[in-house]
Design a protein around this motif. Structure first.
Motif, short mmCIF file in Angstrom:
data_model
loop_
_atom_site.label_atom_id
_atom_site.label_comp_id
_atom_site.label_asym_id
_atom_site.label_seq_id
_atom_site.Cartn_x
_atom_site.Cartn_y
_atom_site.Cartn_z
N ILE A 49 0.85 -1.19 0.00
CA ILE A 49 0.00 0.00 0.00
C ILE A 49 0.89 1.24 0.00
O ILE A 49 1.70 1.43 0.90
N LEU A 50 0.72 2.08 -1.03
CA LEU A 50 1.41 3.36 -1.09
C LEU A 50 0.44 4.46 -0.71
O LEU A 50 -0.68 4.51 -1.24
N ALA A 103 8.08 3.74 -7.74
CA ALA A 103 7.70 3.27 -6.41
C ALA A 103 6.84 2.00 -6.52
O ALA A 103 7.04 1.03 -5.77
N ILE A 104 5.90 1.98 -7.47
CA ILE A 104 5.06 0.80 -7.68
C ILE A 104 5.93 -0.39 -8.06
O ILE A 104 5.79 -1.48 -7.51
N TRP A 135 5.24 6.02 1.06
CA TRP A 135 4.60 7.34 1.22
C TRP A 135 5.03 8.22 0.07
O TRP A 135 6.23 8.36 -0.18
N ILE A 136 4.08 8.82 -0.64
CA ILE A 136 4.38 9.75 -1.73
C ILE A 136 3.57 11.02 -1.51
O ILE A 136 2.38 10.95 -1.22
N VAL A 137 4.24 12.17 -1.59
CA VAL A 137 3.56 13.44 -1.34
C VAL A 137 3.02 14.02 -2.65
O VAL A 137 3.69 13.99 -3.68
N LYS A 138 1.76 14.51 -2.59
CA LYS A 138 1.16 15.20 -3.74
C LYS A 138 1.74 16.60 -3.81
O LYS A 138 2.01 17.18 -2.77
N PRO A 139 1.86 17.21 -4.98
CA PRO A 139 1.60 16.61 -6.29
C PRO A 139 2.68 15.58 -6.62
O PRO A 139 3.84 15.77 -6.26
#
Length: 121
Positions: A79-80, A115-116, A102-106
């Protein structure tokens, strides 16, 4: 065979952006509008990776991740978390709920795809 990605975000714009980036990268995309809907979609989908927002109506990302992790059938799915949040406390809470990354928007589409590919076995 292409990997299936479940995206869970209450923003239609964000879902559209995710779909475009992921389909362009060769992934199959299944989408949900919030945590409750995400758990419903999981009943019929077998995603390789889940991308979820944190702040959503009905059920937030933490509750959604806890729901995914409580089901033995889905416990191992990476889960990202994709969110505007970046505090250490929220990251820790997300990890405790079952987040893999963890990925920050944008988001940068290439970094998201990377990452996937890192978390999807």
């Amino acid at each position: 065979m292409s990997k299936i990605i479940l995206t869970v975000d209450d923003s239609r714009t964000m879902r559209d952006m995710l779909r475009m980036a992921l389909v362009d990268a060769g992934f199959e995309v299944v989408q949900a509008e919030d945590g409750v809907h995400g758990l419903e979609v999981l009943l019929g989908a077998k995603p390789d990776v889940i991308i979820t927002d944190i702040n959503m109506p009905r059920m937030d990302g933490y509750g959604f991740m806890e729901g995914v992790r409580s089901d033995p059938q889905h416990r191992a799915i990476p889960i990202l978390v994709l969110t505007t949040e970046s505090s250490a406390e929220k990251k820790m809470r997300a990890r405790d709920a079952g987040a893999t990354g963890w990925i920050v928007k944008p988001f940068d589409p290439q970094k998201l795809v990377d990452a996937i590919n890192r978390v999807a076995a």
